[in-house]
Design a protein around this motif. Structure first.
Motif, PDB file in Angstrom:
ATOM      1  N   PRO A  22       0.827  -1.216   0.000  1.00 18.74           N
ATOM      2  CA  PRO A  22       0.000   0.000   0.000  1.00 18.74           C
ATOM      3  C   PRO A  22       0.855   1.257   0.000  1.00 18.74           C
ATOM      4  N   THR A  23       0.182   2.398  -0.173  1.00 18.00           N
ATOM      5  CA  THR A  23       0.910   3.676  -0.231  1.00 18.00           C
ATOM      6  C   THR A  23       0.776   4.459   1.061  1.00 18.00           C
ATOM      7  N   TYR A  24       0.376   3.787   2.137  1.00 18.04           N
ATOM      8  CA  TYR A  24       0.214   4.489   3.401  1.00 18.04           C
ATOM      9  C   TYR A  24       0.317   3.420   4.494  1.00 18.04           C
ATOM     10  N   ALA A  25       0.495   3.864   5.715  1.00 11.35           N
ATOM     11  CA  ALA A  25       0.403   2.940   6.848  1.00 11.35           C
ATOM     12  C   ALA A  25       0.105   3.772   8.085  1.00 11.35           C
ATOM     13  N   PHE A  26      -0.750   3.254   8.939  1.00 11.21           N
ATOM     14  CA  PHE A  26      -1.113   3.991  10.149  1.00 11.21           C
ATOM     15  C   PHE A  26      -0.091   3.726  11.251  1.00 11.21           C
ATOM     16  N   GLY A  27      -0.020   4.661  12.159  1.00  9.95           N
ATOM     17  CA  GLY A  27       0.796   4.449  13.351  1.00  9.95           C
ATOM     18  C   GLY A  27       2.272   4.337  13.039  1.00  9.95           C
ATOM     19  N   ASN A  28       3.017   3.645  13.897  1.00  6.52           N
ATOM     20  CA  ASN A  28       4.462   3.664  13.764  1.00  6.52           C
ATOM     21  C   ASN A  28       4.954   2.822  12.604  1.00  6.52           C
ATOM     22  N   ARG A  29       4.046   2.185  11.890  1.00  4.19           N
ATOM     23  CA  ARG A  29       4.486   1.511  10.668  1.00  4.19           C
ATOM     24  C   ARG A  29       4.702   2.529   9.563  1.00  4.19           C
ATOM     25  N   GLY A  30       4.028   3.640   9.659  1.00  8.92           N
ATOM     26  CA  GLY A  30       4.133   4.672   8.623  1.00  8.92           C
ATOM     27  C   GLY A  30       5.214   5.676   8.953  1.00  8.92           C
ATOM     28  N   LEU A  31       5.480   6.557   7.988  1.00  8.95           N
ATOM     29  CA  LEU A  31       6.579   7.506   8.145  1.00  8.95           C
ATOM     30  C   LEU A  31       6.149   8.750   8.920  1.00  8.95           C
ATOM     31  N   ILE A  32       4.917   9.199   8.676  1.00  9.05           N
ATOM     32  CA  ILE A  32       4.490  10.466   9.270  1.00  9.05           C
ATOM     33  C   ILE A  32       4.499  10.387  10.797  1.00  9.05           C
ATOM     34  N   TRP A  33       4.142   9.223  11.307  1.00  7.44           N
ATOM     35  CA  TRP A  33       4.114   9.028  12.752  1.00  7.44           C
ATOM     36  C   TRP A  33       5.448   9.427  13.378  1.00  7.44           C
ATOM     37  N   TRP A  34       6.537   9.042  12.710  1.00 10.80           N
ATOM     38  CA  TRP A  34       7.866   9.305  13.264  1.00 10.80           C
ATOM     39  C   TRP A  34       8.153  10.802  13.324  1.00 10.80           C
TER      40      TRP A  34
END
Lengths: 651, 361, 201
Positions: free
Chosen positions: C14-26
């Motif tokens: 996928p092109t997104y991921a929620f929480g700490n799996r994704g980049l924005i969270w960091w």
């Protein structure tokens, strides 16, 4: 987490496919040109280069200031510089070196090299990266302008209160210092968040944490240190600005404030600061030794644990700058112990490097010479640091030239020598040309000899009672000869610096063309052309070992399926770099620059009036919204990735 | 201001006062030529490298630290040489194929571990030496300590000698007299910014911090003049904020105390009397006190016995007539940024003023 | 090679991921740590200054509890719309996510208004003494965070209306709630420090 095994396939990739991919990637990852384009760039290599060049400009400026100081101190009772100008000069020298050169240049090496070393196409949050550069630049320009207008800060790079407070520093000099802190710390904090996200989440598949290059570990730990240390100085310098601008009393003992509060807050940041400057250099040393012995560094786990330990322990030392302030003795003993203990992880690294050199076959090119210089100089500086950890000894040499000698040995020897070696090492990668190795050796010897002639006598001067931060000294103290010797050494340092600049400029234009990997080194940046293409890697690699290029198999796997028609990168798992998802990085944009302009105007305005805040709010909001508003074009291309429910919901 | 602890031991003259008659001028203060020699000698003394040097100790604190300091320097030299030798050997040795074998790795691991263990042991030794050297550093062990307050100013020192009799309190700007062999407790305060009191031949530094009182102590084991200097950047003239510690035998010290307690000597000649009038009518009185006259301002250093001091302007100038004249007429050219403005006087008035000030022994 | 190159094909991801799996969270958490450090320092400074004097607040009455406590209730209550909005976003339920985001914004605006009242009923000015200085700074640091997050949330809410909502945009809504939790969480120690420490210590 996706099991990487499920994604493995064999695919036919023809050279026509490669060519098409190359063109598409070059098209997508373009670096904009023209005036507007120059300010819109969001490519980590371009921004990293700008950071490095700007930082070295500040290095030269601050170096000239140091030469002026040594001219003034060459003879006793000199009248070359009066006290007011001298105090501005030594303050700006220290401030500029620490905040505008040392930290930014190390972060810049990370900004340029880390994405390449971990196998990704750009740094995380690329617009923030651009923003941080402009904020840094404007802050530095502000300080230079104050120096040229005789209104530079003049209370030392550490700006102790109450001297820097409203009662004893009239005018705006100390405010410029305090706000410069805000500029540089905002910039450094932004870069650190980017580095943590990049290193943890965008490493190429196969590069688990225990396969990361030591330089990347060093930058990761540095980024964490910045995140935990710099908020302290932002707070403490903001308190100073508030005391001076709106009449708060944080540091005013008459109204419940405390002069020592400043020292605690400043040094809680200030001690990790020197490790922030030093730890990346340790990473550079590891990179260079590995490349010039053609062996992995000995004792990788010990090296990593030592870096981590240094980062942690570095936060527990700060009171060793305050031994003379009359704090309770038992507390001081703890800080003595911690200040001594930190020598152990550093020592372990030195021993591992000696082991690496022992079993490898060193090739003595210029980068390695600078690493050798690092050893000779830094070890001495580290030892003088251990002596300073002892309270009784420190009370005799604190605030004398002994300390000046110590920190120049550890900062110049421990950070600048590796940095210059690193420039000689990575110059081919940055520019596509080799620096002249012969001139490089002259460069090394000029700097090495000049450094020792300048700074070694200062140990003795301190032991003979010469305090620091003095614009002159009496004739009959027995300090004349050594001061003259130190000033003479400074001439060699200036020559060495000039030779470095000359070698850089000359090599940039006429240096030998560099191949991908002129040194035969082992990290991923050496697998791409020199300089790298804007998209870094034609194919994101899959890493098979700790030394990415030396541990490559005959049929090294590559990553496919990352889109090349938009700025897509692969996001992976923290521990093992297993692929998780794909993220789209934003295109170049002018908004980060505009936001930096508004932010800088706000920072500078707030030196003069608290009304700067309400005035700046709307422009700040506008530029931030412009920055984060998603671009239309590329979002439409993403339609097929929108969840099925979108098509029903779009209303 | 808060006091860390209020231990004023009352009378600070340990020996009982004798009933000898009040000292005469010549018995206390050497005659002029001798004074000139002493002043010159004080300056010459500083020419020998060693004055203001921590490794040239003349008191118990400095001695203990100097021993420890030499030990540290010796240890550091040995460690540095050993590390550099290992380093050079590592660089220069001939490579063998066996270098990449696991046995070599194991051997190297062992050697690195041994080196680390040796490092830890050396560091423990350094820490132990530090603890030993620091014992007794914080409070004096000898009996009969006397107490002197020091108040730091931009850019001079005010040493205040207390007494149970308030009228016997006096200050001695920039010059601290102490009896040989007796510990002197220093209570340190600042009237403006942070300074640091430091006399390297005798003791390590202690900061003077506004809003609090810090404590230290000082003791000289041999008579002499020991130079000290402010060791915390305190503004424009930090470089010219020095002091002299005069250590003398107890009887001379007590004589000095008795003399300092006296108000200013009456002018003897007409010129000196005229000089006193010039002083009282000039801006001098706005900043400088002279006990026994109407001049009572404590903004600047007290001048009651200025002519008996070794130096002027916090160790910047020898205390001689020509230097005094230059200082009064334009101190800004000597110590730019200091708080004393230039002064101009008519020539006869100026000579009279100089004569008066020089009479304040 | 006849059977092609060895590849890892990530096209299905996928092109997104929620929480700490994704980049924005960091990035969000990175800034939370930075701002959190500044709050910690503010509170540490409060206690440092407190331990230097005997009388606290020095020659001033205790701060009035009313508006601070009402604000505490409001921000604690705002956790509910933040949670619902976050969960809806993670299920790609756009109408629900958008509605509760707007509710969250209303709570945030209420908090800002109440904060204005807190300032006017404070027991001190910033330039009275060191106590006044640290109280104003603690309060203001938190106010700036509340205000900027409300503006952030308003922009995000506008985006949910005017913009095609793709995976990454839902991640933004989820992260926005995360940042709001951070702001609520910090109000608790700051509230206790400002309003109760003078009564307890």
């Amino acid at each position: 987490m996706t099991d990487a095994m499920a994604l493995e396939r064999r695919q036919m990739i023809t050279s026509a496919d490669q060519e098409r991919l190359r063109r598409q990637l070059a098209d997508t990852w373009y670096v904009p040109r023209g005036i507007i384009g120059w300010f819109s760039v969001a490519d980590h290599k371009t921004i990293g280069r700008r950071y490095i060049i700007t930082a070295f400009c500040f290095f030269v400026f601050a170096g000239v200031l140091a030469a002026l100081m040594r001219l003034q101190l060459a003879v006793p009772n000199n009248h070359f510089l009066g006290p007011d100008l001298y105090n501005q000069i030594f303050t700006v020298h220290g401030t500029m070196m620490m905040f505008l050169f040392a930290v930014p240049v190390m972060e810049a090496m990370g900004v340029y090299l880390v994405p390449l070393m971990i196998g990704t196409r750009n740094i995380a949050f690329p617009r923030l990266n651009a923003f941080s550069y402009y904020v840094y630049l404007f802050g530095g320009v502000m300080l230079v302008v104050t120096m040229l207008m005789n209104t530079a800060p003049d209370v030392g790079w550490f700006s102790y209160v109450p001297l820097a407070g409203p009662d004893y520093s009239p005018g705006k000099r100390a405010d410029f210092w305090a706000q410069l802190i805000t500029f540089t710390e905002v910039s450094a904090l932004a870069v650190s968040v980017e580095l943590v996200a990049t290193i943890f989440k965008t490493r190429a598949p196969g590069m688990s944490l225990n396969r990361m290059p030591l330089f990347v570990w060093a930058m990761l730990i540095t980024a964490f240190m910045v995140i935990f240390a710099m908020p302290t100085i932002v707070t403490c310098s903001s308190f100073l600005l508030l005391d001076r601008l709106v009449g708060t009393h944080f540091y005013n003992p008459a109204e419940g404030g405390d002069a020592l509060l400043w020292q605690h807050l400043f040094w809680f940041f200030g001690h990790p600061e020197v490790y922030i400057i030093f730890v990346p250099a340790l990473g550079i040393v590891s990179s260079i030794i590995a490349a010039f012995t053609w062996r992995p560094i000995f004792g990788y786990p010990a090296m990593v644990m030592s870096l981590v330990a240094t980062g942690f322990i570095g936060f527990g030392l700060w009171v060793h700058h305050m031994f003379a302030t009359g704090l309770p003795a038992l507390g001081l003993e703890y800080f003595t112990a911690a200040s001594i203990v930190i020598a152990i992880p550093t020592g372990i690294q030195i021993f591992c490097w000696i082991a690496s050199l022992w079993r490898g076959r060193p090739r003595f090119h210029t980068p390695l010479w600078f690493v050798l210089g690092f050893f000779a100089i830094f070890v001495l500086g580290g030892l003088s640091g251990v002596t300073l950890a002892s309270v009784p000894f420190d009370l005799q040499v604190h605030d004398t030239y002994y300390v000046v000698a110590h920190f120049h040995y550890v900062l110049l020897g421990g950070s600048v020598f590796p940095l210059i070696g690193g420039i000689y090492f990575w110059f081919p990668k940055f520019t596509g040309r080799m620096m002249d190795d012969g001139l490089g050796k002259w460069n090394f010897w000029l700097l090495f000899i000049g450094f020792n002639i300048t700074f070694f006598p200062m140990h003795i001067l301190g032991l003979e009672g010469m305090p620091r931060r003095v614009y002159t000294y009496p004739d009959n103290m027995g300090w004349n000869t050594l001061n003259l010797v130190a000033s003479a050494g400074a001439v060699l340092l200036v020559l060495g610096g000039a030779l470095f600049v000359y070698n850089v400029v000359r090599s940039y234009r006429w240096g030998l063309a560099a191949s991908e990997n002129p040194w035969g080194a082992e990290t991923l940046e050496w697998s791409v052309s020199s300089p790298p293409p804007t998209y870094n890697f034609l194919h994101v690699p899959v890493v098979e070992g700790r030394c990415a290029l030396w541990d490559r198999s005959a049929d090294p796997p590559i990553v496919t399926g990352i889109r090349s028609d938009c700025r897509e990168v692969l996001v992976t798992d923290v521990m093992d770099a297993e692929p998780v998802h794909k993220a789209e990085y934003p295109a170049p944009s002018i908004w980060p620059f505009l936001c930096a302009v508004v932010t800088s105007a706000f920072f500078i305005g707030s030196i003069f009036t608290p009304w700067a805040l309400p005035v700046a709010i709307v422009p700040l909001a506008v530029t931030l919204i412009g920055w984060f508003w998603p671009g239309k074009k590329k979002e439409r291309r993403r339609d097929e990735d929108a969840m099925p429910v979108m098509r029903e919901v779009r209303a | 201001m808060r006091e860390a602890d209020d231990r004023d031991s009352g009378s600070w003259i340990p020996a009982a006062k004798t009933s000898s008659p009040a000292p005469t001028l010549t018995s206390v203060v050497p005659t002029r030529p001798v004074r000139v020699v002493i002043t010159a000698a004080a300056f010459a003394a500083t020419a020998c490298s060693g004055n203001q040097a921590g490794l040239n100790p003349h008191g118990p604190i400095a001695r203990s630290v100097a021993t420890h300091g030499w030990a540290l320097l010796a240890i550091c030299t040995v460690v540095y040489v050993v590390v550099m030798v290992a380093f050079i050997i590592a660089l220069g040795r001939r490579r063998q194929d066996a270098d990449d074998s696991p046995e070599t790795s194991a051997r190297l691991t062992r050697n690195v571990s041994i080196a680390t263990a040796l490092t830890v042991i050396t560091l423990i030794g350094i820490a132990a030496s530090s603890v030993v050297a620091g014992r007794g550093m914080y409070s004096p062990s000898g009996a009969g300590a006397i107490t002197v307050d020091v108040v730091g100013h931009q850019w001079w020192w005010d040493f205040q000698y207390h007494d149970i009799t308030p009228s016997d309190v006096f200050t001695s700007p920039n010059e601290l007299h102490i009896p040989v062999g007796v510990p002197v407790v220093i209570k340190a305060m600042s009237s403006d910014v942070i300074h640091s009191f430091w006399v390297p031949n005798l003791m390590g530094k202690r900061d003077l911090i506004p809003g609090m009182v810090t404590n230290t102590w000082i003791q000289a084991d041999e008579p002499g003049v020991y130079r000290g200097q402010c060791a915390e950047f305190c503004g424009h003239q930090h470089a010219h904020m020095a002091l002299n510690v005069v250590a003398e035998p107890m009887d001379k010290f007590q004589a000095w105390i008795r003399h300092q307690r006296q108000p200013a000597l009456e002018p003897v000649t007409d010129q000196e009397r005229h000089g006193r009038d010039v002083f009282m009518q000039s801006p001098c009185v706005t900043c400088h006190a002279i006990r026994g006259t109407d001049a009572g301002s404590h903004v600047g250093p007290e001048l009651t016995h200025v002519a008996s001091r070794l130096t002027l302007a916090a160790g910047t100038l020898p205390n001689a007539r020509g230097h005094l004249a230059g200082w009064i007429s334009n101190s800004q050219s000597i110590k730019p940024g200091n708080r004393m403005p230039p002064n101009s006087f008519a020539p006869t008035d100026f000579q009279a003023l100089l004569a008066y000030v020089r009479s304040l022994r | 090679m006849t059977d092609g190159r060895h590849t890892l094909d990530v096209a299905p991801l996928p092109t997104y991921a929620f929480g700490n799996r994704g980049l924005i969270w960091w990035g969000t958490v990175g800034f939370m740590v930075i701002e959190g450090s500044m709050f910690v320092i503010g509170i540490v400074v409060y206690f440092y200054l407190r331990l230097k004097v005997t009388d606290w607040p020095p020659s001033l009455p205790n701060p009035d509890l009313r508006y601070g406590t009402i604000n505490l209730v409001v921000v604690l209550a705002s956790i509910l719309p933040a949670v619902i909005s976050k969960r809806a976003a993670e299920k790609f339920d756009l109408p629900r996510a958008r509605f509760w985001l707007i509710v969250l914004i209303l709570f945030g605006l209420a908090a800002v208004v109440l904060r204005a009242f807190e300032y006017t009923t404070l027991n001190c000015r910033w330039d009275d003494n060191a106590y006044g200085s640290i109280v104003w700074v603690l309060l203001s640091m938190h106010t700036i965070h509340v205000a900027t997050d409300v503006v952030d949330s308003i922009v995000l809410a506008v985006l949910t209306v005017t913009y095609p909502m793709t995976g990454p945009r839902f991640v933004d809504v989820s992260e926005n709630s995360l940042y709001w939790f951070f702001i609520v969480a910090w109000w608790i120690p700051i509230y206790l420090t400002i309003y109760f420490m003078p009564r307890w210590l």
